[in-house]
Design a protein around this motif. Structure first.
Motif, PDB file in Angstrom:
ATOM      1  N   ILE A   1       0.846  -1.201   0.000  1.00 50.02           N
ATOM      2  CA  ILE A   1       0.000   0.000   0.000  1.00 50.02           C
ATOM      3  C   ILE A   1       0.880   1.249   0.000  1.00 50.02           C
ATOM      4  CG2 ILE A   1      -1.636   1.358   1.366  1.00 50.02           C
ATOM      5  CD1 ILE A   1      -2.836  -1.417   2.265  1.00 50.02           C
ATOM      6  N   ASN A   2       1.870   1.291   0.872  1.00 51.88           N
ATOM      7  CA  ASN A   2       2.740   2.464   0.993  1.00 51.88           C
ATOM      8  C   ASN A   2       3.538   2.745  -0.270  1.00 51.88           C
ATOM      9  OD1 ASN A   2       2.038   3.178   3.582  1.00 51.88           O
ATOM     10  ND2 ASN A   2       3.698   2.019   4.526  1.00 51.88           N
ATOM     11  N   GLU A   3       4.075   1.716  -0.900  1.00 51.97           N
ATOM     12  CA  GLU A   3       5.013   1.917  -1.994  1.00 51.97           C
ATOM     13  C   GLU A   3       4.394   1.819  -3.383  1.00 51.97           C
ATOM     14  OE1 GLU A   3       8.756  -0.167  -1.418  1.00 51.97           O
ATOM     15  OE2 GLU A   3       8.412  -0.144   0.745  1.00 51.97           O
ATOM     16  N   LEU A   4       3.499   0.872  -3.585  1.00 49.89           N
ATOM     17  CA  LEU A   4       3.006   0.637  -4.942  1.00 49.89           C
ATOM     18  C   LEU A   4       1.873   1.579  -5.353  1.00 49.89           C
ATOM     19  CD1 LEU A   4       3.167  -3.251  -5.042  1.00 49.89           C
ATOM     20  CD2 LEU A   4       4.906  -1.572  -5.701  1.00 49.89           C
ATOM     21  N   GLN A   5       1.261   2.257  -4.405  1.00 47.58           N
ATOM     22  CA  GLN A   5       0.201   3.212  -4.748  1.00 47.58           C
ATOM     23  C   GLN A   5       0.755   4.594  -5.112  1.00 47.58           C
ATOM     24  OE1 GLN A   5      -3.078   2.354  -5.062  1.00 47.58           O
ATOM     25  NE2 GLN A   5      -2.400   0.287  -4.600  1.00 47.58           N
ATOM     26  N   LYS A   6       2.035   4.819  -4.780  1.00 46.57           N
ATOM     27  CA  LYS A   6       2.660   6.097  -5.143  1.00 46.57           C
ATOM     28  C   LYS A   6       2.630   6.235  -6.657  1.00 46.57           C
ATOM     29  CE  LYS A   6       5.783   6.277  -1.208  1.00 46.57           C
ATOM     30  NZ  LYS A   6       7.175   6.058  -0.771  1.00 46.57           N
ATOM     31  N   GLY A   7       2.354   7.419  -7.125  1.00 43.03           N
ATOM     32  CA  GLY A   7       2.248   7.647  -8.558  1.00 43.03           C
ATOM     33  C   GLY A   7       0.814   7.488  -9.047  1.00 43.03           C
ATOM     34  N   PHE A   8      -0.030   6.867  -8.221  1.00 40.51           N
ATOM     35  CA  PHE A   8      -1.444   6.694  -8.559  1.00 40.51           C
ATOM     36  C   PHE A   8      -2.335   7.454  -7.576  1.00 40.51           C
ATOM     37  CE2 PHE A   8       0.730   2.964 -10.197  1.00 40.51           C
ATOM     38  CZ  PHE A   8       0.229   2.882 -11.481  1.00 40.51           C
ATOM     39  N   LEU A   9      -1.901   7.510  -6.330  1.00 41.06           N
ATOM     40  CA  LEU A   9      -2.651   8.205  -5.280  1.00 41.06           C
ATOM     41  C   LEU A   9      -1.730   9.192  -4.584  1.00 41.06           C
ATOM     42  CD1 LEU A   9      -4.411   5.157  -3.527  1.00 41.06           C
ATOM     43  CD2 LEU A   9      -5.328   6.591  -5.359  1.00 41.06           C
ATOM     44  N   ASP A  10      -2.315  10.275  -4.050  1.00 35.31           N
ATOM     45  CA  ASP A  10      -1.495  11.185  -3.257  1.00 35.31           C
ATOM     46  C   ASP A  10      -1.397  10.638  -1.826  1.00 35.31           C
ATOM     47  OD1 ASP A  10      -3.767  12.085  -1.732  1.00 35.31           O
ATOM     48  OD2 ASP A  10      -4.177  13.650  -3.203  1.00 35.31           O
ATOM     49  N   ALA A  11      -0.591  11.281  -1.001  1.00 39.30           N
ATOM     50  CA  ALA A  11      -0.333  10.785   0.357  1.00 39.30           C
ATOM     51  C   ALA A  11      -1.614  10.671   1.180  1.00 39.30           C
ATOM     52  CB  ALA A  11       0.680  11.690   1.060  1.00 39.30           C
ATOM     53  N   GLN A  12      -2.539  11.623   1.028  1.00 41.94           N
ATOM     54  CA  GLN A  12      -3.799  11.564   1.771  1.00 41.94           C
ATOM     55  C   GLN A  12      -4.662  10.386   1.312  1.00 41.94           C
ATOM     56  OE1 GLN A  12      -5.192  15.609   1.038  1.00 41.94           O
ATOM     57  NE2 GLN A  12      -5.019  15.995   3.248  1.00 41.94           N
ATOM     58  N   GLN A  13      -4.684  10.122   0.023  1.00 40.74           N
ATOM     59  CA  GLN A  13      -5.457   8.991  -0.494  1.00 40.74           C
ATOM     60  C   GLN A  13      -4.850   7.660  -0.065  1.00 40.74           C
ATOM     61  OE1 GLN A  13      -5.250  10.348  -4.588  1.00 40.74           O
ATOM     62  NE2 GLN A  13      -7.484  10.508  -4.644  1.00 40.74           N
TER      63      GLN A  13
ATOM     64  N   LYS B   1     -15.620 -13.334  -6.464  1.00 47.38           N
ATOM     65  CA  LYS B   1     -14.904 -12.099  -6.152  1.00 47.38           C
ATOM     66  C   LYS B   1     -13.404 -12.382  -6.038  1.00 47.38           C
ATOM     67  CE  LYS B   1     -18.970 -10.284  -5.675  1.00 47.38           C
ATOM     68  NZ  LYS B   1     -19.679 -10.085  -6.910  1.00 47.38           N
ATOM     69  N   ILE B   2     -12.606 -11.694  -6.833  1.00 51.90           N
ATOM     70  CA  ILE B   2     -11.150 -11.733  -6.696  1.00 51.90           C
ATOM     71  C   ILE B   2     -10.820 -10.725  -5.608  1.00 51.90           C
ATOM     72  CG2 ILE B   2      -8.929 -11.334  -7.828  1.00 51.90           C
ATOM     73  CD1 ILE B   2     -10.489 -13.781  -8.912  1.00 51.90           C
ATOM     74  N   ARG B   3     -10.048 -11.161  -4.606  1.00 46.17           N
ATOM     75  CA  ARG B   3      -9.916 -10.335  -3.402  1.00 46.17           C
ATOM     76  C   ARG B   3      -8.474 -10.136  -2.943  1.00 46.17           C
ATOM     77  NH1 ARG B   3     -13.627 -10.446   0.506  1.00 46.17           N
ATOM     78  NH2 ARG B   3     -12.359  -8.691   1.182  1.00 46.17           N
ATOM     79  N   ALA B   4      -8.240  -8.987  -2.394  1.00 44.20           N
ATOM     80  CA  ALA B   4      -7.053  -8.657  -1.582  1.00 44.20           C
ATOM     81  C   ALA B   4      -5.739  -9.122  -2.193  1.00 44.20           C
ATOM     82  CB  ALA B   4      -7.236  -9.226  -0.171  1.00 44.20           C
ATOM     83  N   MET B   5      -5.476  -8.670  -3.401  1.00 46.24           N
ATOM     84  CA  MET B   5      -4.226  -9.025  -4.077  1.00 46.24           C
ATOM     85  C   MET B   5      -3.153  -7.984  -3.745  1.00 46.24           C
ATOM     86  SD  MET B   5      -5.342 -10.536  -7.762  1.00 46.24           S
ATOM     87  CE  MET B   5      -3.645 -10.456  -8.254  1.00 46.24           C
ATOM     88  N   TYR B   6      -2.023  -8.486  -3.270  1.00 46.27           N
ATOM     89  CA  TYR B   6      -0.898  -7.621  -2.917  1.00 46.27           C
ATOM     90  C   TYR B   6       0.392  -8.291  -3.361  1.00 46.27           C
ATOM     91  CZ  TYR B   6      -4.235  -5.304   0.140  1.00 46.27           C
ATOM     92  OH  TYR B   6      -5.320  -4.632   0.620  1.00 46.27           O
ATOM     93  N   THR B   7       1.292  -7.505  -3.922  1.00 51.37           N
ATOM     94  CA  THR B   7       2.622  -7.991  -4.266  1.00 51.37           C
ATOM     95  C   THR B   7       3.636  -7.197  -3.462  1.00 51.37           C
ATOM     96  OG1 THR B   7       1.927  -8.570  -6.511  1.00 51.37           O
ATOM     97  CG2 THR B   7       4.293  -8.314  -6.142  1.00 51.37           C
ATOM     98  N   HIS B   8       4.574  -7.892  -2.867  1.00 47.81           N
ATOM     99  CA  HIS B   8       5.649  -7.226  -2.138  1.00 47.81           C
ATOM    100  C   HIS B   8       6.415  -6.351  -3.138  1.00 47.81           C
ATOM    101  CE1 HIS B   8       9.354  -6.571   0.027  1.00 47.81           C
ATOM    102  NE2 HIS B   8       8.776  -7.048   1.127  1.00 47.81           N
ATOM    103  N   PRO B   9       6.725  -5.112  -2.781  1.00 42.71           N
ATOM    104  CA  PRO B   9       7.414  -4.214  -3.716  1.00 42.71           C
ATOM    105  C   PRO B   9       8.720  -4.772  -4.285  1.00 42.71           C
ATOM    106  CG  PRO B   9       6.602  -2.973  -1.842  1.00 42.71           C
ATOM    107  CD  PRO B   9       6.371  -4.432  -1.523  1.00 42.71           C
TER     108      PRO B   9
ATOM    109  N   ALA C   1     -10.592  -2.929  -8.093  1.00 41.88           N
ATOM    110  CA  ALA C   1      -9.167  -2.731  -8.362  1.00 41.88           C
ATOM    111  C   ALA C   1      -8.694  -1.353  -7.928  1.00 41.88           C
ATOM    112  CB  ALA C   1      -8.907  -2.901  -9.862  1.00 41.88           C
ATOM    113  N   THR C   2      -7.478  -1.330  -7.419  1.00 38.50           N
ATOM    114  CA  THR C   2      -6.798  -0.058  -7.201  1.00 38.50           C
ATOM    115  C   THR C   2      -6.243   0.402  -8.544  1.00 38.50           C
ATOM    116  OG1 THR C   2      -4.655  -1.086  -6.768  1.00 38.50           O
ATOM    117  CG2 THR C   2      -6.118  -0.734  -4.856  1.00 38.50           C
ATOM    118  N   LEU C   3      -5.951   1.668  -8.650  1.00 43.43           N
ATOM    119  CA  LEU C   3      -5.394   2.188  -9.897  1.00 43.43           C
ATOM    120  C   LEU C   3      -4.052   1.524 -10.234  1.00 43.43           C
ATOM    121  CD1 LEU C   3      -6.216   6.008  -9.604  1.00 43.43           C
ATOM    122  CD2 LEU C   3      -7.554   4.178 -10.679  1.00 43.43           C
ATOM    123  N   ALA C   4      -3.283   1.195  -9.208  1.00 38.70           N
ATOM    124  CA  ALA C   4      -1.987   0.559  -9.441  1.00 38.70           C
ATOM    125  C   ALA C   4      -2.139  -0.837 -10.050  1.00 38.70           C
ATOM    126  CB  ALA C   4      -1.197   0.468  -8.133  1.00 38.70           C
ATOM    127  N   GLY C   5      -3.237  -1.530  -9.759  1.00 34.09           N
ATOM    128  CA  GLY C   5      -3.432  -2.882 -10.263  1.00 34.09           C
ATOM    129  C   GLY C   5      -4.061  -2.965 -11.638  1.00 34.09           C
TER     130      GLY C   5
END
Length: 179
Positions: free
Chosen positions: A23-35, A99-107, A138-142
């Motif tokens: 969440i902290n690293e892969l969302q950068k560039g898609f969401l701002d710090a508040q998002q 439902k495809i759920r909670a997909m996360y990849t380690h940075p 989906a998140t924007l990063a995904g």
């Protein structure tokens, strides 16, 4: 090299750490710090998936590289803490989408096929359970990965988490595909 197994409750702490980093690293560039901060209210571990044995851990040479799964329950997204998003009702495979759920990849393991492997094992399991379609939030990063794997946007959503950060909304996309 790449190994996939069902997640267990013993995995909770390392999975939570992986999710936090993603969440902290892969969302950068898609969401701002508040998002990114607000997204924590809607993202995270859903232990119901582990109890249902529909959640997977991906290991790369023994290291935790990713996680994700699918569900036969109505909840589309959210973690244990996002109680306003929970619906444990069961889906009907003859007319509902898994439902495809909670997909996360380690940075440290992006761009190595981890997300694609999670999607494949999840879609195969949902198909084996009789589902003909799959949906996800989906998140924007995904989105680039999901589009490459055949998912199409169904609707754009602005999620404002209950108890979130100053009413900050998080852009999400509900996506789906035929299995």
């Amino acid at each position: 090299m790449l190994a996939i197994r069902l997640a267990t409750m013993v995995d909770l702490e390392p999975l939570t750490d992986l999710m936090d980093r993603a969440i902290n690293e892969l969302q950068k560039g898609f969401l701002d710090a508040q998002q990114i901060a607000a997204s924590r209210a809607i993202m995270g571990i859903d232990t119901q998936l582990i109890r249902d044995e529909t959640y997977f851990v991906v290991l790369w040479n023994g290291a935790l590289a990713g996680c994700g799964g699918w569900s036969f329950r109505r909840t589309l997204y959210g973690g244990d803490h996002s109680t306003d998003l929970r619906d444990r009702g069961r889906l009907d495979p003859s007319c509902d989408a898994a439902k495809i759920r909670a997909m996360y990849t380690h940075p440290d393991f992006t761009r190595r096929g981890v997300g694609r492997a999670i999607l494949k094992v999840s879609e195969d399991a949902a198909r084996a359970a009789g589902f003909k379609r799959a949906e996800m939030m989906a998140t924007l990063a995904g989105v680039p990965l999901y589009e490459r794997c055949g998912y199409q946007v169904i609707e754009k959503v602005q999620s404002t988490p209950a108890g979130g950060v100053d009413g900050i909304s998080v852009p999400l996309l509900r996506m789906g595909k035929a299995l």
